[in-house]
Design a protein around this motif. Structure first.
Motif, PDB file in Angstrom:
ATOM      1  N   HIS A 229     -33.903 -38.620   9.533  1.00 18.61           N
ATOM      2  CA  HIS A 229     -32.678 -38.090  10.413  1.00 18.61           C
ATOM      3  C   HIS A 229     -31.539 -37.363   9.728  1.00 18.61           C
ATOM      4  CE1 HIS A 229     -29.403 -38.849  13.324  1.00 18.61           C
ATOM      5  NE2 HIS A 229     -28.578 -39.090  12.174  1.00 18.61           N
ATOM      6  N   GLN A 230     -31.195 -37.756   8.399  1.00 20.42           N
ATOM      7  CA  GLN A 230     -30.260 -36.842   7.500  1.00 20.42           C
ATOM      8  C   GLN A 230     -30.967 -35.403   7.370  1.00 20.42           C
ATOM      9  OE1 GLN A 230     -27.191 -37.827   6.847  1.00 20.42           O
ATOM     10  NE2 GLN A 230     -27.044 -35.313   6.584  1.00 20.42           N
ATOM     11  N   LEU A 231     -32.277 -35.263   6.913  1.00 15.57           N
ATOM     12  CA  LEU A 231     -32.804 -33.892   6.901  1.00 15.57           C
ATOM     13  C   LEU A 231     -32.923 -33.344   8.161  1.00 15.57           C
ATOM     14  CD1 LEU A 231     -34.319 -32.152   5.042  1.00 15.57           C
ATOM     15  CD2 LEU A 231     -36.527 -33.272   5.529  1.00 15.57           C
ATOM     16  N   ALA A 232     -33.147 -34.250   9.101  1.00 17.50           N
ATOM     17  CA  ALA A 232     -33.140 -33.081  10.635  1.00 17.50           C
ATOM     18  C   ALA A 232     -32.029 -32.765  10.855  1.00 17.50           C
ATOM     19  CB  ALA A 232     -33.758 -34.449  11.476  1.00 17.50           C
ATOM     20  N   LEU A 233     -30.930 -33.424  10.697  1.00 16.63           N
ATOM     21  CA  LEU A 233     -29.279 -32.810  11.011  1.00 16.63           C
ATOM     22  C   LEU A 233     -29.217 -31.614  10.123  1.00 16.63           C
ATOM     23  CD1 LEU A 233     -27.249 -36.068  10.827  1.00 16.63           C
ATOM     24  CD2 LEU A 233     -27.466 -34.331  12.926  1.00 16.63           C
ATOM     25  N   LEU A 234     -29.686 -31.526   8.943  1.00 18.25           N
ATOM     26  CA  LEU A 234     -29.378 -30.376   8.204  1.00 18.25           C
ATOM     27  C   LEU A 234     -30.385 -29.331   8.059  1.00 18.25           C
ATOM     28  CD1 LEU A 234     -28.559 -32.252   4.969  1.00 18.25           C
ATOM     29  CD2 LEU A 234     -26.898 -31.239   6.501  1.00 18.25           C
ATOM     30  N   GLU A 235     -31.636 -29.688   8.384  1.00 23.54           N
ATOM     31  CA  GLU A 235     -32.836 -28.620   8.593  1.00 23.54           C
ATOM     32  C   GLU A 235     -32.709 -27.973   9.996  1.00 23.54           C
ATOM     33  OE1 GLU A 235     -35.924 -26.792   6.255  1.00 23.54           O
ATOM     34  OE2 GLU A 235     -34.625 -28.401   5.452  1.00 23.54           O
ATOM     35  N   PHE A 236     -32.353 -28.570  11.068  1.00 25.01           N
ATOM     36  CA  PHE A 236     -32.574 -28.176  12.144  1.00 25.01           C
ATOM     37  C   PHE A 236     -31.095 -27.938  13.166  1.00 25.01           C
ATOM     38  CE2 PHE A 236     -36.222 -30.877  11.729  1.00 25.01           C
ATOM     39  CZ  PHE A 236     -37.067 -29.970  11.230  1.00 25.01           C
ATOM     40  N   ARG A 237     -30.093 -27.749  12.186  1.00 18.06           N
ATOM     41  CA  ARG A 237     -28.842 -27.745  12.662  1.00 18.06           C
ATOM     42  C   ARG A 237     -28.516 -26.772  13.857  1.00 18.06           C
ATOM     43  NH1 ARG A 237     -24.895 -26.385   8.359  1.00 18.06           N
ATOM     44  NH2 ARG A 237     -25.488 -28.316   7.374  1.00 18.06           N
ATOM     45  N   GLU A 238     -29.098 -25.626  13.690  1.00 15.03           N
ATOM     46  CA  GLU A 238     -28.802 -24.573  14.713  1.00 15.03           C
ATOM     47  C   GLU A 238     -29.710 -25.153  15.844  1.00 15.03           C
ATOM     48  OE1 GLU A 238     -29.887 -20.589  13.401  1.00 15.03           O
ATOM     49  OE2 GLU A 238     -28.363 -20.679  11.777  1.00 15.03           O
ATOM     50  N   ALA A 239     -30.812 -25.745  15.793  1.00 16.70           N
ATOM     51  CA  ALA A 239     -31.567 -25.862  17.061  1.00 16.70           C
ATOM     52  C   ALA A 239     -30.915 -27.092  17.788  1.00 16.70           C
ATOM     53  CB  ALA A 239     -32.998 -26.064  16.602  1.00 16.70           C
ATOM     54  N   ILE A 240     -30.519 -28.130  17.121  1.00 19.28           N
ATOM     55  CA  ILE A 240     -29.578 -29.218  17.716  1.00 19.28           C
ATOM     56  C   ILE A 240     -28.476 -28.717  18.196  1.00 19.28           C
ATOM     57  CG2 ILE A 240     -28.509 -31.195  17.106  1.00 19.28           C
ATOM     58  CD1 ILE A 240     -30.502 -31.905  15.052  1.00 19.28           C
ATOM     59  N   GLY A 241     -27.661 -27.954  17.774  1.00 17.45           N
ATOM     60  CA  GLY A 241     -26.576 -27.200  18.334  1.00 17.45           C
ATOM     61  C   GLY A 241     -26.730 -26.607  19.671  1.00 17.45           C
ATOM     62  N   GLU A 242     -27.724 -25.926  19.755  1.00 19.41           N
ATOM     63  CA  GLU A 242     -28.138 -25.007  20.760  1.00 19.41           C
ATOM     64  C   GLU A 242     -28.580 -25.957  22.081  1.00 19.41           C
ATOM     65  OE1 GLU A 242     -31.453 -21.455  22.137  1.00 19.41           O
ATOM     66  OE2 GLU A 242     -31.096 -22.235  20.157  1.00 19.41           O
ATOM     67  N   VAL A 243     -29.391 -26.816  21.640  1.00 20.62           N
ATOM     68  CA  VAL A 243     -29.632 -27.911  22.678  1.00 20.62           C
ATOM     69  C   VAL A 243     -28.723 -28.511  23.346  1.00 20.62           C
ATOM     70  CG1 VAL A 243     -31.293 -29.836  23.610  1.00 20.62           C
ATOM     71  CG2 VAL A 243     -32.222 -28.040  21.934  1.00 20.62           C
ATOM     72  N   ALA A 244     -27.791 -29.349  22.483  1.00 19.49           N
ATOM     73  CA  ALA A 244     -26.688 -30.151  22.678  1.00 19.49           C
ATOM     74  C   ALA A 244     -25.657 -29.138  23.454  1.00 19.49           C
ATOM     75  CB  ALA A 244     -26.084 -30.519  21.541  1.00 19.49           C
ATOM     76  N   GLY A 245     -25.484 -27.973  23.189  1.00 20.54           N
ATOM     77  CA  GLY A 245     -24.578 -26.875  23.481  1.00 20.54           C
ATOM     78  C   GLY A 245     -24.842 -26.769  24.907  1.00 20.54           C
ATOM     79  N   GLN A 246     -26.132 -26.636  25.494  1.00 16.90           N
ATOM     80  CA  GLN A 246     -26.717 -26.482  26.785  1.00 16.90           C
ATOM     81  C   GLN A 246     -26.615 -27.574  27.705  1.00 16.90           C
ATOM     82  OE1 GLN A 246     -30.349 -24.763  26.540  1.00 16.90           O
ATOM     83  NE2 GLN A 246     -29.542 -22.678  25.441  1.00 16.90           N
ATOM     84  N   ALA A 247     -26.208 -28.611  27.150  1.00 17.32           N
ATOM     85  CA  ALA A 247     -26.399 -29.992  28.042  1.00 17.32           C
ATOM     86  C   ALA A 247     -24.876 -30.132  28.769  1.00 17.32           C
ATOM     87  CB  ALA A 247     -26.301 -31.039  27.206  1.00 17.32           C
ATOM     88  N   ARG A 248     -25.105 -30.554  29.813  1.00 19.13           N
ATOM     89  CA  ARG A 248     -23.994 -30.782  31.088  1.00 19.13           C
ATOM     90  C   ARG A 248     -23.194 -32.149  30.753  1.00 19.13           C
ATOM     91  NH1 ARG A 248     -25.562 -27.226  36.294  1.00 19.13           N
ATOM     92  NH2 ARG A 248     -25.770 -25.326  35.288  1.00 19.13           N
ATOM     93  N   LEU A 249     -22.724 -32.623  29.726  1.00 15.58           N
ATOM     94  CA  LEU A 249     -22.196 -33.762  29.677  1.00 15.58           C
ATOM     95  C   LEU A 249     -20.475 -33.672  29.700  1.00 15.58           C
ATOM     96  CD1 LEU A 249     -24.124 -34.666  26.631  1.00 15.58           C
ATOM     97  CD2 LEU A 249     -24.665 -35.446  29.060  1.00 15.58           C
TER      98      LEU A 249
END
Length: 467
Positions: A229-249
Motif C-alpha cells: 500500500h505504501q509503495l503504491a501511494l508513492l509509486e502511482f501518486r500521479e495516477a491515483i491523484g488523476e483518478v481521485a480528482g475526476q471523481a464527483r464526491l
C-alpha cells in the motif's frame, strides 16, 4: 455478400491452455467431440454461430477478437439471458441471423438493456433507502467511496496495469516482503520500522523522516499488504491523484478516502498481478486457499481480488464479493453479477454468510435463488483478525464470494452442491423490506411496498399476512 468464414484456432487453443484444460475437458464444456475441437484449433474448421455461442456461454473470459459481429453476438446473448425475458433464449442460429441481418438493431437492444439495468439498480437504491428510513442523500464519506467503486465496476484500468507492470519488473511470485521494503528504500528513501508500534495502528508513515512503522501484531500477509500500500501511494501518486480528482464526491474526506482505497486497490494488483492471478485462478478453479499460498496473500485479499477481474477482453468469472460483520452489516461489497446487495439495513437472514460469522475458519457453501429466478453458488468463511493484546477484542467477520450457477464448473466450492437441482436452492432475497417472498418464515419486516393483514385469532411464525 456472404460474410467470410472466421478461423480462430490460435485463440481457442490459447483459451484452453489459460484455463488449464485438456482437449477432452474443453470439448465436453463446449458439447463438441474432441476431433471437432482439434480441427477448430488447427484452423481446419471455421467458428460457426453455434461454436461462438458455446464459447461465450462456457468461458466468460473468451475474447471475441477484432470481429465486431462476434462481440455483438456475445453482448446480445448476455442481454437476452436476463430473467426479465421469460421466453426461452434464442437459438445460436437465430442470434447469428439477428446480428448479421440487423446489427444496428442488435446494438440498440443491448444499449437499451444496459440502460434498463442501470435504471433498475438506481430504483432499487432509492427503494432501499426509503424502506430503511434513510432521508435524502445522507451518505457518509465512506459510503460515497464504496458506491464509487461499485459504479466503476470495481476495476480501475490505469492503476491495475501500472501495478501489473511493476510486478512484472520485480519478477517474483509471491512478492517477498524484503523486496518491497528494498524498493521503498531505494526508490523513495523510506525506511521500515517494524514490531515496535503497540498503539494499534496498522501502518504509520512519517513523511518528514521517511519512516514507515508497521503494527507489531500484524500477520505476514497483512504486513506485506501494508508495505505494498505504501509503495503504491508513492509509486502511482500521479495516477491515483488523476483518478481521485475526476471523481464527483461531495467532501474532502471522501476524496481522501478514495485515494486510500485506490492505493489499496493498487496494492492488491501489485501482490496479485492481473494476468498471472487470473490464469492461476482459472487453473485451480478459484480455490482460495491455493491462491493464498501461490501469492502469499490472505483469504480476504484473494477473494477481493477475484472481484476485480473485469479487464475488457480478459475478464475473469463474474463474482460477487462482500464482507459482513457480527451485526450483519455489509462493510464491503461488490457484484459483477446480477446480484445486488442491500445498501441500508441487514442482508437476507437465510444467506449463508451470517452463519459463517459465528463459525470461524470453516468454509460453508450454499446454492441460493433470488426472487428473479437467478441461482447463485456462494462460499462464505468466518475470519478472526487477532488484536495482539488481551485488552483489545479481535475483529470477527465473514467474507463471501459467489457466482451465478452457470459458472459452477469453474468454482470448486460448487462441487459439494447439487447445482442441477433447482429444488435444492435456498430462496433468499436482498433484504426483508425489498423481498417479495410472502411465505418466508425468517421475515423481520414485511415488504415495504405491500400492505399486511393481522388476524388476532391466528398466529403463524410471522404475525401477519402480506397482502
Amino acid at each position: 455478400m456472404r460474410k467470410p468464414r472466421r478461423f480462430a484456432g490460435g485463440d481457442i487453443r490459447a483459451l484452453r491452455r489459460r484455463s488449464g484444460l485438456g482437449q477432452a475437458a474443453m470439448a465436453a464444456r463446449l458439447d463438441l467431440s474432441v476431433s471437432y475441437l482439434s480441427q477448430l484449433e488447427n484452423d481446419d474448421r471455421p467458428v460457426t454461430p453455434k461454436v461462438a455461442e458455446a464459447l461465450a456461454r462456457a468461458f466468460p473470459e473468451w475474447d471475441a477478437g477484432s470481429d465486431p459481429d462476434d462481440r455483438r453476438l456475445i453482448d446480445l446473448r448476455a442481454a437476452l439471458a436476463d430473467p426479465l425475458f421469460a421466453d426461452p433464449l434464442l437459438s445460436p442460429d437465430q442470434l447469428h441471423r439477428a446480428v448479421e441481418q440487423q446489427p444496428a438493431l442488435a446494438d440498440r437492444f443491448v444499449r437499451l438493456h444496459q440502460a434498463w439495468r442501470r435504471a433498475d439498480e438506481r430504483l432499487h437504491h432509492v427503494d432501499d433507502r426509503i424502506a430503511s428510513g434513510v432521508p435524502g442523500d445522507d451518505r457518509l464519506p465512506w459510503e460515497e467511496v464504496r458506491d464509487w467503486f461499485h459504479e466503476a465496476g470495481n476495476y480501475v484500468d490505469a492503476l491495475d496495469r501500472a501495478a501489473e507492470a511493476l510486478a512484472l519488473e520485480l519478477d517474483a511470485q509471491p512478492l517477498p516482503e524484503a523486496l518491497i521494503a528494498h524498493v521503498l528504500r531505494s526508490r523513495h528513501g523510506v525506511d521500515i520500522l517494524s514490531g515496535t508500534d503497540e498503539s494499534g495502528s496498522m501502518r504509520r508513515f512519517d513523511r518528514a523522516r521517511g519512516l514507515l512503522t508497521i503494527g507489531a501484531a500484524l500477520p505476514p500477509e497483512t504486513r506485506r499488504f501494508m508495505l505494498a500500500h505504501q509503495l503504491a501511494l508513492l509509486e502511482f501518486r500521479e495516477a491515483i491523484g488523476e483518478v481521485a480528482g475526476q471523481a464527483r464526491l461531495r467532501s474532502a474526506e471522501a476524496h481522501t478516502l478514495l485515494s486510500v482505497g485506490l492505493a489499496n486497490y493498487a496494492a492488491g494488483a501489485l501482490l496479485m498481478p492481473y494476468g498471472r492471478f487470473r490464469e492461476q485462478a482459472l487453473a485451480v478453479r478459484h480455490d482460495i486457499d491455493r491462491l493464498c499460498r501461490l501469492f502469499g496473500v490472505s483469504f480476504e485479499q484473494a477473494c477481493h481480488r477475484l472481484s476485480n477481474l473485469q479487464r475488457p477482453g480478459a475478464r475473469g468469472v463474474p463474482f460477487f464479493f462482500c464482507r459482513v460483520d457480527m451485526a450483519g452489516n455489509i462493510t464491503k461489497r461488490h457484484s459483477a453479477t446480477r446480484l445486488q446487495f442491500a445498501r441500508f439495513g441487514g442482508a437476507c437472514p437465510l444467506w449463508i454468510v451470517h452463519e459463517a460469522v459465528a463459525i470461524p475458519d470453516r468454509i460453508l457453501v450454499q446454492l441460493a435463488e433470488m426472487p428473479d429466478g437467478v441461482r447463485y453458488v456462494s462460499m462464505a468463511k468466518g475470519l478472526v483478525k487477532p488484536s495482539g493484546s488481551f485488552t483489545r477484542s479481535p475483529r470477527r467477520y465473514a467474507v463471501a464470494l459467489g457466482c451465478e450457477a452457470d459458472h459452477a464448473r469453474d468454482f470448486i466450492y460448487a462441487d459439494a452442491l447439487d447445482v442441477g437441482n433447482a429444488g435444492a436452492a435456498t430462496p433468499i432475497g436482498v433484504s426483508c423490506r425489498l423481498c417479495p417472498r410472502e411465505q418466508c418464515d425468517q421475515r423481520a419486516f414485511p415488504p415495504a411496498d405491500r400492505g399486511i393483514a393481522v388476524d388476532a385469532d391466528t398466529r403463524d411464525v410471522v404475525p401477519y399476512r402480506v397482502l
